[in-house]
Design an enzyme around this catalytic site. Structure first.
Site, short mmCIF file in Angstrom:
data_model
loop_
_atom_site.label_atom_id
_atom_site.label_comp_id
_atom_site.label_asym_id
_atom_site.label_seq_id
_atom_site.Cartn_x
_atom_site.Cartn_y
_atom_site.Cartn_z
CG ASP A 106 -0.31 0.41 2.47
OD1 ASP A 106 0.85 0.01 2.69
OD2 ASP A 106 -0.94 1.15 3.24
CD GLU A 107 4.40 3.02 3.22
OE1 GLU A 107 5.42 3.72 3.23
OE2 GLU A 107 4.16 2.14 4.07
MG LIG Z 1 -0.83 2.97 4.40
#
Ligand SMILES: [Mg+2]
Length: 370
Positions: A106-107
């Site tokens: 998620d990054e």
């Molecule tokens: Mg995050």
């Protein structure tokens, strides 16, 4: 002149929990966490902001989370679904750049230096990416833009959730002054309390502490602290391309010192580099645009540093600029000098990702997707 870098950091808000809530609207507005069952001594992976109000946070044992928030809704971890969403996010980002370094599902960091989108505006590019993620996937992402990775990551956290913040080069001196030392990458809880014990709480305190003191107290990490507390960070965005590189380096019989002598040595190394490059079969300089040039310096005290950046072409002055950007702040005896070029394999990066997906283990897939 070295072009000012534009680095972005994109970070999904409570990613796993956000997916669960999106796909199950009855969870909306309620405290939701994703994690392992308390009967199996599970811990939480993620929770939403409603849950955070109760003091619930990621990595908290699930049993403790229920004590803090008895009405917490716990969802089991569904990795294949989160990975599928991650791939969609990665696809959206790749519409704008291939220079992407995924940190987790998620990054990711993006190097938007010299980008052709939105007349080169990193801010507009990140805002467009966030909007596409929202419109197409109904998920919220926070974004940050800064001249380096360290500050880009802090920027994306600054207005979280669903926020955006840009730190321009002009803002850096004021911005870092009040930044708590705990925000510096590599400064964990232990280091933070060691720093705090000697009165070093904000970056401004570190700045006035001096390089020698930092190195005496913290060894090699002291050099990095010296730079980071001033908002300086040259770490390159490392993409998932398979890259080739060519470099030449020279260790000197005796340490060399002084700009003139170093430059003369660097020039000799460059000549040798050109000779070897000419022997390469597919000369990478033709590819253009994505070439990363780097200079490596090993000091007399064996501390080693590499500075790397993408340039539009191959030219000695770029190596010279890289060298002085790094050496200028610490003109010390040098034991080894090197320079080189990394270039992407012309293989399409998405094709590459697909190949790895089908061959590699789960862990590897996490590393190479968004
Ligand atoms: Mg995050």
């Amino acid at each position: 002149m070295i072009p000012q870098r534009k680095i972005a950091h994109i970070d999904m808000d409570c990613f796993y929990a956000a997916i669960e809530i999106r796909d199950n609207p009855s969870l909306q507005g309620k405290p939701v966490a994703v994690g392992g069952d308390s009967s199996r001594r599970g811990v939480l992976c993620t929770c939403n902001y409603e849950a955070r109000k109760f003091g619930v946070h990621s990595a908290l044992p699930t049993s403790q989370a229920f004590k803090l928030c008895p009405q917490l809704i716990l969802m089991p971890v569904d990795m294949p679904r989160y990975k599928a969403e991650s791939m969609k996010i990665s696809e959206i980002i790749h519409r704008f750049t291939e220079r992407v370094e995924p940190l987790s599902l998620d990054e990711a960091y993006l190097d938007l230096t010299g980008s052709s989108h939105f007349q080169g505006s990193a801010t507009l590019t990140v805002q467009a990416i966030r909007k596409l993620i929202q419109d197409e996937l109904h998920l919220a992402a926070s974004g940050g833009v800064a001249p380096n990775k360290f500050l880009a990551k802090i920027a994306s956290d600054w207005k979280k959730p669903n926020g955006f913040f840009a730190i321009t080069p002009e803002m850096i001196p004021e911005f870092v002054k009040n930044l708590p030392v705990g925000k510096i990458p590599g400064v964990g809880k232990v280091m933070e309390s060691r720093l705090s014990a000697i009165g070093l709480k904000a970056c401004a305190d570190l700045q006035s502490f001096g390089r020698d003191n930092l190195v005496r107290k913290f060894g090699g990490m002291g050099f990095r602290l010296f730079d980071l507390c001033r908002g300086i960070d040259d770490e390159p965005v490392v993409t998932d391309w398979i890259r080739k590189s060519l470099s030449v380096e020279d260790t000197f019989a005796q340490d060399i010192q002084g700009a003139e002598l170093c430059l003369a040595e660097l020039s000799k190394i460059y000549q040798e580099f050109l000779r070897r490059l000419a022997r390469q079969e597919d000369n990478p300089v033709q590819i253009g645009g994505r070439n990363q040039l780097f200079v490596k310096i090993k000091y007399g005290d064996f501390r080693q540093t590499t500075i790397e950046r993408s340039f539009p072409s191959l030219d000695f002055t770029y190596f010279q600029d890289l060298f002085f950007e790094r050496y200028g702040t610490s003109p010390k005896p040098i034991r080894l000098l090197g320079l080189g070029l990394r270039w992407p394999d012309p293989l399409d990066s998405r094709q590459l990702r697909f190949d790895l997906d089908t061959r590699e283990t789960e862990d590897r897939v996490i590393e190479i997707t968004f």
